[in-house]
Enzyme design. Structure first.
Site, PDB file in Angstrom:
ATOM      1  N   ALA A 154      -7.487  -5.309  31.243  1.00 40.48           N
ATOM      2  CA  ALA A 154      -7.139  -5.549  29.842  1.00 40.48           C
ATOM      3  C   ALA A 154      -5.842  -6.332  29.728  1.00 40.48           C
ATOM      4  O   ALA A 154      -5.759  -7.330  28.994  1.00 40.48           O
ATOM      5  CB  ALA A 154      -7.040  -4.220  29.087  1.00 40.48           C
ATOM      6  N   TYR A 155      -4.826  -5.886  30.452  1.00 40.23           N
ATOM      7  CA  TYR A 155      -3.523  -6.544  30.382  1.00 40.23           C
ATOM      8  C   TYR A 155      -3.607  -7.977  30.902  1.00 40.23           C
ATOM      9  O   TYR A 155      -3.144  -8.916  30.250  1.00 40.23           O
ATOM     10  CB  TYR A 155      -2.503  -5.741  31.189  1.00 40.23           C
ATOM     11  CG  TYR A 155      -1.096  -6.281  31.124  1.00 40.23           C
ATOM     12  CD1 TYR A 155      -0.298  -6.059  30.005  1.00 40.23           C
ATOM     13  CD2 TYR A 155      -0.555  -7.013  32.178  1.00 40.23           C
ATOM     14  CE1 TYR A 155       0.991  -6.559  29.935  1.00 40.23           C
ATOM     15  CE2 TYR A 155       0.732  -7.505  32.125  1.00 40.23           C
ATOM     16  CZ  TYR A 155       1.504  -7.278  31.002  1.00 40.23           C
ATOM     17  OH  TYR A 155       2.784  -7.773  30.947  1.00 40.23           O
ATOM     18  N   SER A 156      -4.195  -8.156  32.082  1.00 42.49           N
ATOM     19  CA  SER A 156      -4.275  -9.489  32.680  1.00 42.49           C
ATOM     20  C   SER A 156      -5.036 -10.454  31.783  1.00 42.49           C
ATOM     21  O   SER A 156      -4.604 -11.594  31.552  1.00 42.49           O
ATOM     22  CB  SER A 156      -4.951  -9.409  34.059  1.00 42.49           C
ATOM     23  OG  SER A 156      -4.219  -8.598  34.952  1.00 42.49           O
TER      24      SER A 156
END
Length: 248
Positions: A154-156
């Protein structure tokens, strides 16, 4: 005494902690008026004391477009313009998970804050910058948005979207006196990182040739250069702050 940002008006999201906090103090010390955006107004009031004439506290959930628009209007009503936007608000979401383990609701939340929040704030300030024929926007991305960190889908992916938006916006407003860039740090010593599992932090730090985290001061120094008037011929670019990890 004239200083580097004297008379300029900046909006900083996520200003109550981490990188946003350090950048905000640096800009205030260099003469800027600052709209301080964060969900945690109490923390803002505790962290910023002594410059009431130059500070505007705004309670904002950056994933809420109406709150963002009202917040920008509040700053413009107080200080008359917006010269600078720095998007520091961000969350990692759940980490140390393989893709098939990711909760779609958590992924959407991460995108709402990291990507959509940066879109909403830039959308709100750009008309003011266009009218003034000047502006500096900095989106805080991540090395994870370039390389992808295993266990951080999600972050990447959200930070990759921020980098993509930066490239688009940089081209769109290149003739408007507005520069729009991103900053892609590796691991920086922030509360966001401290909240992550040790195994995830070790995975990221081991990839850094300098074998250390970056400091908030190092990140703030680069960020303030990027949004300075002197940085006038770079736009749509992602600056690296990675201790040698990024070599392209």
């Amino acid at each position: 005494m004239q200083t580097g940002f004297s008379g300029q008006v900046a909006i900083i999201t996520g200003a109550a902690s981490g990188l946003g906090l350090v950048i905000a103090h640096k800009l205030l010390n260099e003469g800027a008026y600052v709209g301080l955006f964060d969900l945690n107004i109490a923390s803002l009031q505790a962290e910023f004391i002594g410059n009431p004439d130059k500070e505007e506290f705004v309670s904002v959930d950056v994933s809420n477009q109406e709150m963002v628009e009202k917040g920008v209007a509040q700053v413009v009503a107080r200080f008359g313009k917006v010269d600078i936007l720095i998007n520091c608000a961000g969350i990692t979401g759940a980490t140390n998970l393989k893709s098939h383990e990711v909760d779609p609701a958590n992924l959407r939340k991460v995108f709402d804050v990291n990507f959509t929040g940066s879109f909403y704030t830039s959308k709100a300030v750009l008309p003011h910058m266009i009218a003034n024929h000047y502006g500096r926007i900095l989106h805080i991305a991540s090395i994870a948005g370039k390389e992808g960190n295993a266990g951080m889908l999600a972050y990447s992916a959200s930070k990759a979207a921020v980098i993509g938006m930066t490239k688009v916006q940089g081209k769109e407003y290149a003739e408007s006196g507005i520069t729009i860039n991103a900053l892609a740090p590796a691991v920086i010593e922030t509360p966001l990182v401290h909240a992550m599992p040790d195994t995830q932090v070790k995975y990221m730090t081991d990839k850094i040739p300098m074998k250390r985290c970056g400091t908030l001061e190092e990140a703030a120094n680069m960020a303030t250069f990027i949004v300075s008037a002197e940085n006038s011929f770079t736009t749509g670019f992602t600056f690296d702050l990675s201790g040698g990890r990024a070599t392209y």
